[in-house]
Design a protein around this motif. Structure first.
Motif, mmCIF file in Angstrom:
data_model
loop_
_atom_site.group_PDB
_atom_site.id
_atom_site.type_symbol
_atom_site.label_atom_id
_atom_site.label_comp_id
_atom_site.label_asym_id
_atom_site.label_seq_id
_atom_site.Cartn_x
_atom_site.Cartn_y
_atom_site.Cartn_z
ATOM 1 N N ASP A 90 -21.395 -20.688 -23.112
ATOM 2 C CA ASP A 90 -20.234 -19.806 -23.193
ATOM 3 C C ASP A 90 -19.222 -20.412 -24.166
ATOM 4 O O ASP A 90 -19.577 -20.683 -25.285
ATOM 5 C CB ASP A 90 -19.624 -19.588 -21.800
ATOM 6 C CG ASP A 90 -20.642 -18.944 -20.853
ATOM 7 O OD1 ASP A 90 -21.505 -18.186 -21.327
ATOM 8 O OD2 ASP A 90 -20.589 -19.231 -19.648
ATOM 9 N N SER A 91 -18.024 -20.642 -23.718
ATOM 10 C CA SER A 91 -17.009 -21.144 -24.635
ATOM 11 C C SER A 91 -16.750 -22.635 -24.434
ATOM 12 O O SER A 91 -15.684 -23.127 -24.763
ATOM 13 C CB SER A 91 -15.718 -20.349 -24.458
ATOM 14 O OG SER A 91 -15.331 -20.377 -23.107
ATOM 15 N N ASP A 145 -7.234 -17.234 -26.331
ATOM 16 C CA ASP A 145 -6.774 -17.561 -27.673
ATOM 17 C C ASP A 145 -6.529 -19.053 -27.866
ATOM 18 O O ASP A 145 -6.092 -19.473 -28.934
ATOM 19 C CB ASP A 145 -5.471 -16.811 -27.974
ATOM 20 C CG ASP A 145 -5.687 -15.305 -27.971
ATOM 21 O OD1 ASP A 145 -6.800 -14.878 -28.347
ATOM 22 O OD2 ASP A 145 -4.756 -14.577 -27.590
ATOM 23 N N PHE A 146 -6.783 -19.847 -26.836
ATOM 24 C CA PHE A 146 -6.438 -21.258 -26.880
ATOM 25 C C PHE A 146 -7.699 -22.117 -26.855
ATOM 26 O O PHE A 146 -8.579 -21.918 -26.022
ATOM 27 C CB PHE A 146 -5.550 -21.593 -25.685
ATOM 28 C CG PHE A 146 -4.960 -22.968 -25.727
ATOM 29 C CD1 PHE A 146 -4.012 -23.309 -26.686
ATOM 30 C CD2 PHE A 146 -5.362 -23.932 -24.823
ATOM 31 C CE1 PHE A 146 -3.478 -24.585 -26.732
ATOM 32 C CE2 PHE A 146 -4.828 -25.219 -24.862
ATOM 33 C CZ PHE A 146 -3.884 -25.534 -25.817
ATOM 34 N N GLN A 170 -11.274 -45.396 -29.702
ATOM 35 C CA GLN A 170 -10.561 -44.281 -30.316
ATOM 36 C C GLN A 170 -10.540 -43.096 -29.363
ATOM 37 O O GLN A 170 -11.487 -42.863 -28.612
ATOM 38 C CB GLN A 170 -11.208 -43.873 -31.643
ATOM 39 C CG GLN A 170 -12.647 -43.398 -31.527
ATOM 40 C CD GLN A 170 -13.243 -43.018 -32.880
ATOM 41 O OE1 GLN A 170 -12.523 -42.588 -33.767
ATOM 42 N NE2 GLN A 170 -14.550 -43.178 -33.023
ATOM 43 N N ALA A 171 -9.417 -42.384 -29.373
ATOM 44 C CA ALA A 171 -9.282 -41.183 -28.548
ATOM 45 C C ALA A 171 -8.465 -40.168 -29.325
ATOM 46 O O ALA A 171 -7.552 -40.536 -30.083
ATOM 47 C CB ALA A 171 -8.568 -41.516 -27.238
ATOM 48 N N SER A 172 -8.825 -38.905 -29.204
ATOM 49 C CA SER A 172 -8.061 -37.866 -29.890
ATOM 50 C C SER A 172 -8.124 -36.576 -29.087
ATOM 51 O O SER A 172 -9.051 -36.350 -28.308
ATOM 52 C CB SER A 172 -8.603 -37.640 -31.303
ATOM 53 O OG SER A 172 -9.982 -37.340 -31.262
ATOM 54 N N LEU A 173 -7.115 -35.750 -29.277
ATOM 55 C CA LEU A 173 -6.960 -34.529 -28.497
ATOM 56 C C LEU A 173 -6.280 -33.492 -29.372
ATOM 57 O O LEU A 173 -5.342 -33.810 -30.100
ATOM 58 C CB LEU A 173 -6.079 -34.842 -27.280
ATOM 59 C CG LEU A 173 -5.787 -33.725 -26.279
ATOM 60 C CD1 LEU A 173 -7.057 -33.380 -25.495
ATOM 61 C CD2 LEU A 173 -4.679 -34.170 -25.319
ATOM 62 N N SER A 174 -6.765 -32.264 -29.345
ATOM 63 C CA SER A 174 -6.069 -31.202 -30.087
ATOM 64 C C SER A 174 -6.044 -29.915 -29.282
ATOM 65 O O SER A 174 -6.920 -29.650 -28.458
ATOM 66 C CB SER A 174 -6.749 -30.941 -31.436
ATOM 67 O OG SER A 174 -7.974 -30.249 -31.263
ATOM 68 N N GLY A 175 -5.011 -29.121 -29.536
ATOM 69 C CA GLY A 175 -4.919 -27.783 -28.959
ATOM 70 C C GLY A 175 -4.567 -26.807 -30.059
ATOM 71 O O GLY A 175 -3.649 -27.063 -30.853
ATOM 72 N N THR A 176 -5.330 -25.737 -30.169
ATOM 73 C CA THR A 176 -5.065 -24.741 -31.199
ATOM 74 C C THR A 176 -4.913 -23.368 -30.553
ATOM 75 O O THR A 176 -5.753 -22.962 -29.744
ATOM 76 C CB THR A 176 -6.207 -24.715 -32.227
ATOM 77 O OG1 THR A 176 -6.248 -25.962 -32.908
ATOM 78 C CG2 THR A 176 -6.020 -23.587 -33.238
ATOM 79 N N SER A 196 -2.132 -19.205 -36.518
ATOM 80 C CA SER A 196 -2.825 -20.257 -35.796
ATOM 81 C C SER A 196 -1.939 -21.493 -35.790
ATOM 82 O O SER A 196 -1.439 -21.898 -36.843
ATOM 83 C CB SER A 196 -4.158 -20.551 -36.504
ATOM 84 O OG SER A 196 -4.771 -21.684 -35.953
ATOM 85 N N VAL A 197 -1.713 -22.066 -34.592
ATOM 86 C CA VAL A 197 -0.864 -23.251 -34.467
ATOM 87 C C VAL A 197 -1.680 -24.363 -33.835
ATOM 88 O O VAL A 197 -2.391 -24.133 -32.854
ATOM 89 C CB VAL A 197 0.381 -22.958 -33.602
ATOM 90 C CG1 VAL A 197 1.230 -24.214 -33.434
ATOM 91 C CG2 VAL A 197 1.195 -21.836 -34.212
ATOM 92 N N THR A 198 -1.611 -25.566 -34.419
ATOM 93 C CA THR A 198 -2.395 -26.696 -33.919
ATOM 94 C C THR A 198 -1.491 -27.901 -33.660
ATOM 95 O O THR A 198 -0.613 -28.206 -34.467
ATOM 96 C CB THR A 198 -3.486 -27.091 -34.934
ATOM 97 O OG1 THR A 198 -4.417 -26.035 -35.065
ATOM 98 C CG2 THR A 198 -4.225 -28.356 -34.494
#
Lengths: 348, 348, 348
Positions: free
Chosen positions: C203-204, C243-244, C267-273, C280-282
C-alpha cells in the motif's frame, strides 16, 4: 518528458525538402575484461568494463545537389569544435572532401584485418599508419584537422590526404612501438604527412594499396638543421568465400633522421571470419617490428586473437575475445600476456 | 540506427499540448585559414580549419502561459551544468529574464558591426564590453552566471544586466588589449559589473545606447584598501537602404585604480554590407585604443576587413575574408599582419 | 533549422518494430542562492545560480524480448565513454543488471529522505553510503564502472552490487566527514565495496534495509600488510498518509584499520512532505557523526531544512529552501551556518 526520435521526416513532413538535419545514434557495452599488464610483474586483475556513447550526425543538401554533413561523438564535442575530433564533409560530382579527425589515405584505402573482443583488446589487429595512425612516431607529431579526398569511379576508389600543415609539435619526439621507447629526438619539430591510396573491388574480392610520407623539420633549435622523415607502403587483400572472409595486410616503412636511415619497420596481419546465422567467429594474427639498419630487433609486437559475436537482434550482441600478445624490446627477453573480455554490445 | 528529427511535433502528435521539448541544431565549417601571427617573427603558415558543433535548445510553457527554456552547445555542456556556459530564461508579460553566459546589457543592446570571414579572423569587428565582453580587463575579472533582463514595448527594447555578485577573481588583474599587457594589479579582487541598454528601431533604422560599470574591491590583502573601477558608454546606429546596410558603433570608457584615473579607452567601428541575391559582401573598419591620462598611447588595435559569402541553399554557404590588423604597444613600432580564410559554412 | 522531437515513433513509423532509439530530455534552473561558507570567517555572499543539462536515453529490445539501454548526461559524455559516468543495463526475466556510475545496493534500496531547495543546499538530507556514496572514506577509494543487480518479485525488490574490482586508489586515504579530516592513511590501496539491499512496499508503506562492506588492502608498500575495512547497516521506512509523506533512515557503520576498530559512524534522518495541489512543503532533519572507539566525537554534521515547491505546470516550478547546518570537528567549537536559495526549476 522523454521523446523518441522519428525514423524519418519524410513520412510526415512531406518529401522534396532539401532539409538539413541533426540525428542521434548511440552505442554501449558492458561486461568483464582482463587487460594486458602495463608493466612486468604488475597486477593483472579482471574487472568490469562498460561505456555508453552518442553520435551526432548532421546532413544537408545544397540547391545544386551538393551533399554536406558533419558528425562527432558527444564526448568529442570539445575537439569537434576545434577540428581535432569528428569530421565535416562536402560531396558532389567531384568526389568527397572531408576535414577533421579523418583517416589518412592509406588507412582509408587499406585499413585493418578483423579484430576480436568486446573492447578491442588492444586493437592489435590494426595496421599502423603514419598519418594519425600510429607510425607517426608516438601518435601526435602530426595534427588535425587533416583533409581526406575520396573519388570513386566504378569499382575503384582513390584517396588522397594531408595532415594539418600548420601543426607545431612542441615536444621532443619519442619513437615508440606499443610502449617500447626506441629513441628520443630532442628539439621541437613541425611538419605534416600526406598519403595516397586506392581500393579495387570486384565481386567478393578487394585489393588495396596505400603510400604515406612524413616530413618533419626541426623548428627549435633551427641550427643545425634536423629532419625526421618516414615512408610507408602497405597493401591489402580481402576475399569472401560464402560465409568465410579472409583479410591480409602487409606494410613496410623506413624512418630516417637527418637523412640517415634510422629504423626499418615491417608489419603483417591476417584474419579469418566465419559467419553462420547469428554467430560470427574471428581469428587473427599480427606481427609488427622495428629493426635497426643493421637488421637487429629494436621492438616487436606479435599477437594472435580469437573472438566470437552472437547477434541477439534489435542491436544487441554477446561478444567476447581472447588475445595473446608477445612483445620484445631490443635483445631483452620476450614478454607474453593474455587479455580477454566478454559482455554485451549494444547499438541504438 | 540513425534517426532524422521531425520538423514539428504538431503535425503528428496534435496541437494544444504545452509540451516541453529538447531540439537539436548544428553548424559546421571547413576550409583554409591563415591567422594572425602570435608574436613578431613567428611562423605565419596557412592551414586547414574545420569544426562541427551541436546546439541543444529546450523550450516549454507553463499553464499560465509563461515561456521558459534553455540552450547550450554540446561542447559547452560542462559549463552549462554550472551556469558558466549556455543560458536559461523565463519570459512573460514582465519581459524576459535570462541567466548563464549571457551578454551584458550594453552588448545586448548595441552589439557589433558586421564581421567577415569563415572563422571570424579575430572578430576585430566586435566592440569590446565590460560585462563579459573584453573591457573587463582581460576577460575574466567578472563571472557567470550573469543575469540579463529585457523588456520590449513597441519599437523600444530596454536591457539591464549584472554579473555574478559572488564571483571571486583569484589572480592578479592584468590590463590587456588584444594581447598587449598594460599593467598588472597584484592581489585578489572581487566584484561585479552591471549594465543598462536601450534599442529603438523604426522602419529600417536602429539606434542603440549602452552603459556599463565595473567595480572591483581588493580582497587580499584587504589593507590598504584598493579598487578597480571602469565606466563605459557606447552608442550604435544601423541603417538599411535597399540591399545595403551600414552600421556604426562608438564607445568611450575610463578605468580608475584606487579612484585615480589610470587609463582611457575609445573605440569606433563601421561596416557596410551589400546583399545581392545569394551574394553578400561586407567591408568593416575598427579602431580601439587605450591611452594614458596624459594622452599617450598605451595600446591600439586597428583593423580593416573585407569578406564575402555566397549562399548555396540548404544551409551551405561559401565564405571568405581578409583582415589587415595593425597593433601598437605604447611608443613601440607598429606591427601589421594580414589574416585570411576561405571555405564552406554549413547550417543544420 | 531547429527541430522538435516527436513524442512517439509508433504513430508514424508503425508499431511492432523492436527499434533501438536515442531520446533527449533536459532540465534547467535559475535563481538566487547563498551557500555554506567554506571556512570560518570567509565571505558568505548571495549570488546567482543557474544551470542547463541534457540527458541522452538509449533503449532497445532484442528479438527474444530482452530490454537493454543506456543513459548519461551531455556533460558526463567523457565519463560515460569510459564507464565512470552514466550507466548501461540489460533486463529480462532474470532481473536487471546495470553497470557504470550506478548506486550501491544499499543506496538503491534505502536511499534518502526528502531534501529541499533549488540547488539541494548541500544535499544534507542524503544518507551516506560506502559504495560510491560518501562513506567510502572521502568518496573515491572505490571506482566505477560498478555493477548493480535488481530483481523484483511482487512487492519486494532485492539489490546486490559491487564496485570495480580492479580500481586502484593511488593516493593516501583521507578519512573525512563533510570536509573534516579525521585521519590520513599513507600508502596506496586497492579494493572494492559490495552491497546488498531489499525493499518491501505494501500500500503506501515502504520498508528497506541495506548492508555494505568495504575492503581495501595496501598495495604500496605491501609490507607490513595493512587494511582498511568498513561495515554499514542502514534501514529506512516511508509512509504516506493522504497528502503527507514521512520518511526516516537510520544507519550504523564501523571502520577498522589493520583489523583494529578505528572509527564508529551513526546517521539518522527524517523528513515530512506535505503536498496540496500544486504546492509541496518539505521539512527535514539529519545527523551524521563519527566517534572514536572511546566514544568521543570525531566529527559531526547536523542539519535542519525547510523548503517549498510550487508547480507552475508544463515542467516549471518555483522552488526555494533554507538549511541550517551545524558542524563540529572533535572537541572544537561548533560552527553554524545557514544556506538558502530560491528560483525556478525547469523540466524538458
Amino acid at each position: 518528458m522523454k521523446k523518441v526520435l522519428l525514423a524519418t521526416t519524410m513520412l510526415v513532413a512531406g518529401a522534396s525538402v532539401a532539409a538539413a538535419d541533426v540525428t542521434l545514434s548511440g552505442d554501449a557495452r558492458m561486461g568483464l575484461s582482463n587487460g594486458f599488464v602495463t608493466a612486468p610483474g604488475a597486477l593483472d586483475p579482471t574487472g568490469f568494463t562498460s561505456r555508453a556513447r552518442v553520435l551526432f550526425t548532421m546532413s544537408g543538401e545544397s540547391d545544386s545537389g551538393l551533399s554536406f554533413g558533419a558528425s562527432f561523438r558527444a564526448h568529442d564535442a570539445a575537439g569537434a569544435a576545434n577540428g581535432t575530433k569528428g569530421s565535416v564533409f562536402i560531396q558532389g560530382a567531384f568526389g568527397k572532401l572531408s576535414m577533421g579527425d579523418v583517416d589518412g589515405a592509406a588507412n582509408a584505402a587499406v585499413g585493418h584485418v578483423d579484430g576480436v573482443g568486446l573492447t578491442g583488446l588492444g586493437d592489435l589487429n590494426e595496421s599502423v599508419f603514419i598519418a594519425n595512425g600510429g607510425l607517426d612516431l608516438g601518435g601526435a607529431v602530426t595534427g588535425d584537422p587533416s583533409a581526406l579526398y575520396e573519388y570513386s569511379f566504378g569499382t575503384v576508389t582513390v584517396y588522397a590526404s594531408v595532415t594539418q600543415p600548420t601543426f607545431d609539435y612542441t615536444q621532443p619526439i619519442a619513437l615508440t612501438l606499443s610502449g617500447s621507447a626506441l629513441a628520443v629526438l630532442p628539439g621541437r619539430y613541425q611538419g605534416d604527412a600526406y598519403g595516397l591510396g586506392a581500393k579495387y573491388t570486384i565481386d567478393s574480392y578487394t585489393v588495396s594499396i596505400g603510400y604515406e610520407r612524413l616530413e618533419l623539420g626541426r623548428l627549435v633549435p633551427a641550427a643545425p638543421a634536423a629532419s625526421v622523415k618516414a615512408d610507408h607502403w602497405i597493401i591489402g587483400g580481402d576475399a569472401t568465400f560464402g560465409d568465410f572472409t579472409v583479410k591480409a595486410r602487409y606494410g613496410k616503412a623506413d624512418v630516417s633522421v637527418n637523412n640517415a636511415a634510422a629504423l626499418d619497420f615491417e608489419q603483417a596481419s591476417l584474419s579469418g571470419t566465419y559467419k553462420m546465422d547469428a554467430l560470427s567467429v574471428t581469428l587473427f594474427a599480427s606481427d609488427a617490428q622495428f629493426t635497426t639498419p643493421a637488421g637487429a630487433n629494436a621492438a616487436e609486437v606479435r599477437a594472435i586473437g580469437l573472438g566470437a559475436s552472437y547477434d541477439l537482434g534489435g542491436g544487441a550482441s554477446v561478444v567476447g575475445g581472447i588475445v595473446d600478445r608477445t612483445t620484445q624490446a631490443g635483445a631483452a627477453a620476450k614478454q607474453s600476456d593474455t587479455a580477454f573480455d566478454l559482455g554485451v554490445s549494444l547499438k541504438f
